[in-house]
Design a protein around this motif. Structure first.
Motif, PDB file in Angstrom:
ATOM      1  N   LYS A  40      -6.027  13.327  22.491  1.00 25.80           N
ATOM      2  CA  LYS A  40      -5.315  12.197  23.167  1.00 25.80           C
ATOM      3  C   LYS A  40      -6.291  11.101  23.283  1.00 25.80           C
ATOM      4  O   LYS A  40      -6.094  10.048  23.113  1.00 25.80           O
ATOM      5  N   LEU A  41      -7.485  11.662  23.905  1.00 21.16           N
ATOM      6  CA  LEU A  41      -8.378  10.557  24.483  1.00 21.16           C
ATOM      7  C   LEU A  41      -8.942  10.030  23.018  1.00 21.16           C
ATOM      8  O   LEU A  41      -9.359   8.749  22.899  1.00 21.16           O
ATOM      9  N   ASP A  42      -9.269  10.698  22.163  1.00 20.74           N
ATOM     10  CA  ASP A  42      -9.877  10.287  20.464  1.00 20.74           C
ATOM     11  C   ASP A  42      -8.956   9.133  20.066  1.00 20.74           C
ATOM     12  O   ASP A  42      -9.474   8.264  19.629  1.00 20.74           O
ATOM     13  N   TYR A  43      -7.612   9.588  19.994  1.00 25.92           N
ATOM     14  CA  TYR A  43      -6.714   9.000  19.604  1.00 25.92           C
ATOM     15  C   TYR A  43      -6.713   7.413  20.296  1.00 25.92           C
ATOM     16  O   TYR A  43      -6.506   6.452  19.750  1.00 25.92           O
ATOM     17  N   GLY A  44      -6.603   7.676  21.561  1.00 33.27           N
ATOM     18  CA  GLY A  44      -6.609   6.369  22.594  1.00 33.27           C
ATOM     19  C   GLY A  44      -7.963   5.478  22.068  1.00 33.27           C
ATOM     20  O   GLY A  44      -7.593   4.176  22.271  1.00 33.27           O
ATOM     21  N   LEU A  76       3.615   7.257  20.603  1.00 28.55           N
ATOM     22  CA  LEU A  76       2.883   7.551  19.589  1.00 28.55           C
ATOM     23  C   LEU A  76       2.392   8.995  19.492  1.00 28.55           C
ATOM     24  O   LEU A  76       2.315   9.713  20.600  1.00 28.55           O
ATOM     25  N   ASN A  77       2.255   9.614  18.426  1.00 28.06           N
ATOM     26  CA  ASN A  77       1.808  11.033  18.169  1.00 28.06           C
ATOM     27  C   ASN A  77       0.524  11.083  17.383  1.00 28.06           C
ATOM     28  O   ASN A  77       0.389  10.430  16.486  1.00 28.06           O
ATOM     29  N   THR A  78      -0.348  11.771  18.028  1.00 30.65           N
ATOM     30  CA  THR A  78      -1.898  11.813  17.762  1.00 30.65           C
ATOM     31  C   THR A  78      -1.914  12.554  16.206  1.00 30.65           C
ATOM     32  O   THR A  78      -3.008  12.456  15.586  1.00 30.65           O
ATOM     33  N   ALA A  79      -1.061  12.903  15.737  1.00 27.83           N
ATOM     34  CA  ALA A  79      -1.014  13.627  14.133  1.00 27.83           C
ATOM     35  C   ALA A  79      -0.432  12.616  13.225  1.00 27.83           C
ATOM     36  O   ALA A  79      -0.576  12.557  11.871  1.00 27.83           O
ATOM     37  N   GLU A  80      -0.076  11.344  13.878  1.00 22.61           N
ATOM     38  CA  GLU A  80       0.637  10.216  12.794  1.00 22.61           C
ATOM     39  C   GLU A  80      -0.335   8.972  12.831  1.00 22.61           C
ATOM     40  O   GLU A  80      -1.191   8.676  13.627  1.00 22.61           O
ATOM     41  N   LEU A 109      -6.071   5.303   8.069  1.00 20.60           N
ATOM     42  CA  LEU A 109      -5.139   5.061   9.281  1.00 20.60           C
ATOM     43  C   LEU A 109      -4.859   6.446   9.927  1.00 20.60           C
ATOM     44  O   LEU A 109      -4.635   6.567  11.154  1.00 20.60           O
ATOM     45  N   ASP A 110      -5.242   7.599   8.998  1.00 27.53           N
ATOM     46  CA  ASP A 110      -5.169   8.956   9.488  1.00 27.53           C
ATOM     47  C   ASP A 110      -6.081   9.141  10.481  1.00 27.53           C
ATOM     48  O   ASP A 110      -7.297   9.093  10.416  1.00 27.53           O
ATOM     49  N   ALA A 151       0.980  -1.273  -0.120  1.00 29.04           N
ATOM     50  CA  ALA A 151      -0.024  -0.076  -0.143  1.00 29.04           C
ATOM     51  C   ALA A 151       1.038   1.099   0.063  1.00 29.04           C
ATOM     52  O   ALA A 151       1.929   1.269   0.786  1.00 29.04           O
ATOM     53  N   THR A 152       0.523   2.269  -0.668  1.00 26.92           N
ATOM     54  CA  THR A 152       1.065   3.452  -0.687  1.00 26.92           C
ATOM     55  C   THR A 152       0.722   4.271   0.340  1.00 26.92           C
ATOM     56  O   THR A 152       0.030   4.158   1.089  1.00 26.92           O
ATOM     57  N   PRO A 153       1.851   5.429   0.864  1.00 30.61           N
ATOM     58  CA  PRO A 153       1.538   6.004   2.024  1.00 30.61           C
ATOM     59  C   PRO A 153       0.347   6.753   1.888  1.00 30.61           C
ATOM     60  O   PRO A 153      -0.479   6.812   2.887  1.00 30.61           O
ATOM     61  N   ARG A 154      -0.306   7.319   0.482  1.00 27.73           N
ATOM     62  CA  ARG A 154      -1.439   8.046   0.559  1.00 27.73           C
ATOM     63  C   ARG A 154      -2.897   7.023   0.838  1.00 27.73           C
ATOM     64  O   ARG A 154      -3.688   7.300   1.482  1.00 27.73           O
ATOM     65  N   ALA A 155      -2.645   5.660   0.236  1.00 26.76           N
ATOM     66  CA  ALA A 155      -3.438   4.730   0.459  1.00 26.76           C
ATOM     67  C   ALA A 155      -3.934   4.394   1.830  1.00 26.76           C
ATOM     68  O   ALA A 155      -4.709   4.165   2.443  1.00 26.76           O
ATOM     69  N   ARG A 156      -2.427   4.192   2.779  1.00 30.09           N
ATOM     70  CA  ARG A 156      -2.546   3.802   3.890  1.00 30.09           C
ATOM     71  C   ARG A 156      -3.171   4.983   4.904  1.00 30.09           C
ATOM     72  O   ARG A 156      -3.967   4.543   5.845  1.00 30.09           O
ATOM     73  N   ALA A 157      -2.734   6.215   4.710  1.00 29.94           N
ATOM     74  CA  ALA A 157      -3.231   7.371   5.275  1.00 29.94           C
ATOM     75  C   ALA A 157      -4.797   7.501   5.312  1.00 29.94           C
ATOM     76  O   ALA A 157      -5.597   7.862   6.326  1.00 29.94           O
ATOM     77  N   SER A 158      -5.523   7.011   4.419  1.00 30.71           N
ATOM     78  CA  SER A 158      -7.123   6.896   3.942  1.00 30.71           C
ATOM     79  C   SER A 158      -7.682   6.272   5.184  1.00 30.71           C
ATOM     80  O   SER A 158      -8.838   6.511   5.513  1.00 30.71           O
TER      81      SER A 158
END
Length: 304
Positions: free
Chosen positions: A109-113, A279-283, A13-14, A4-11
């Motif tokens: 951070k709670l959303d990400y968690g 983990l970084n919530t922007a990643e 996983l972002d 998977a390309t980074p763009r596809a993964r982000a769709s």
């Protein structure tokens, strides 16, 4: 092989994309299915989600499970083991203290968690694990005991939690110790803003009891990089104390202190045998999902 390309993964996983999905069940299924498809296409990870390993035949084993092809090559009897036979209790400990409500962008951070916990619970249930939840601040505020039938209860509890009160570790971990009895996996999702020695000793107790423990430290990018440039008032979300700060005066010291805290946590966890993932919530979520998959595969290959 294709990956998977980074763009596809982000769709899928972002976290900013995931924040627009209200249904945690839909979110978890979409992320996990997409992630596993990428894993199966990847040349870097040769894992099977079904067959786990062979073990020597023991008296009393069902002879129908003997791998006869392997016998023809080795002249020895081996039994096939499958991942479904190595299922485990998986307890998710999600920190819902007030500091987890911070966000410099769209995702707290709670959303990400919550996203991460929902995805890992979905994946674990798919592996026939018994999933449970402990959402906590200074005490356990949501508890779902581990069961093969409790995925929906875990997801519904995750949808209810908020970050409102001050946090602490002693009482919640004592509650977990009293109720999470069968040896399994404990997944802790928190910003870990507390004394590293206290936290590591608490989680180290579970390692001593035979549990596998992974600590996902979730931080906002602004907490790591401190990008602020103008004098402003900062509020401690748990004590509500207001601190006037001139960033240019304290930025370097702040970054050094945060890096030191992360390093101390990692060092203390390592000594206790606790896996630590920052983990970084922007990643995207892929690093966390991959780390958990590696831990789960390690348990499959080294059954208790």
């Amino acid at each position: 092989m294709a990956t998977a390309t980074p763009r596809a993964r982000a769709s899928f996983l972002d976290p900013t994309v995931l924040a627009r999905i209200d249904n945690l069940q839909l979110l978890a299924r979409t992320v996990v299915d997409g992630f596993l498809q990428g894993i199966h296409r990847s040349p870097y990870l040769g894992v099977s989600m079904d067959f786990a390993e062979h073990r020597p035949y023991m008296p009393g084993d069902d002879i129908r499970r003997i791998d006869w092809r392997l016998y023809a090559r080795t002249d020895r009897f081996y039994i096939k083991q499958f991942e479904a036979e190595t299922n485990a209790d998986v307890g998710f400990l999600l920190d819902t203290s007030a500091s987890m409500g911070y966000a410099s962008g769209e995702v707290t951070k709670l959303d990400y968690g919550r996203f991460l916990t929902a995805c890992l619970a979905w994946f674990s249930a798919g592996q026939k694990d018994r999933v449970g939840l402990y959402a906590f601040d200074s005490d356990v505020v949501e508890h779902v005991r581990p069961s093969a039938a409790h995925l929906d209860k875990v997801l519904h509890a995750l949808a209810r939690v908020g970050a409102e009160r001050r946090g602490a570790w002693d009482r919640p971990l004592a509650r977990v110790a009293n109720t999470f009895v069968r040896r399994g996996i404990l997944v802790v999702v928190s910003d870990f803003y507390d004394d590293p020695d206290e936290i590591s000793e608490g989680l180290g107790f579970f390692r001593a009891q035979g549990h596998d423990v992974v600590a996902f430290q979730v931080l906002d990018p602004a907490e790591i990089d401190f990008p602020f440039t103008q004098a402003t008032n900062f509020e401690d979300l748990e004590t509500r104390r207001i601190l006037p700060v001139k960033p240019e005066k304290y930025a370097a010291a702040y970054r050094e202190q945060v890096r030191g805290h992360i390093d101390r946590l990692g060092g203390r966890f390592g000594k206790q045998g606790v896996d630590h993932v920052l983990l970084n919530t922007a990643e995207p979520l892929d690093e966390a999902l991959y780390a958990y998959l590696v831990l789960r595969q390690k348990m499959v290959r080294s059954p208790r």
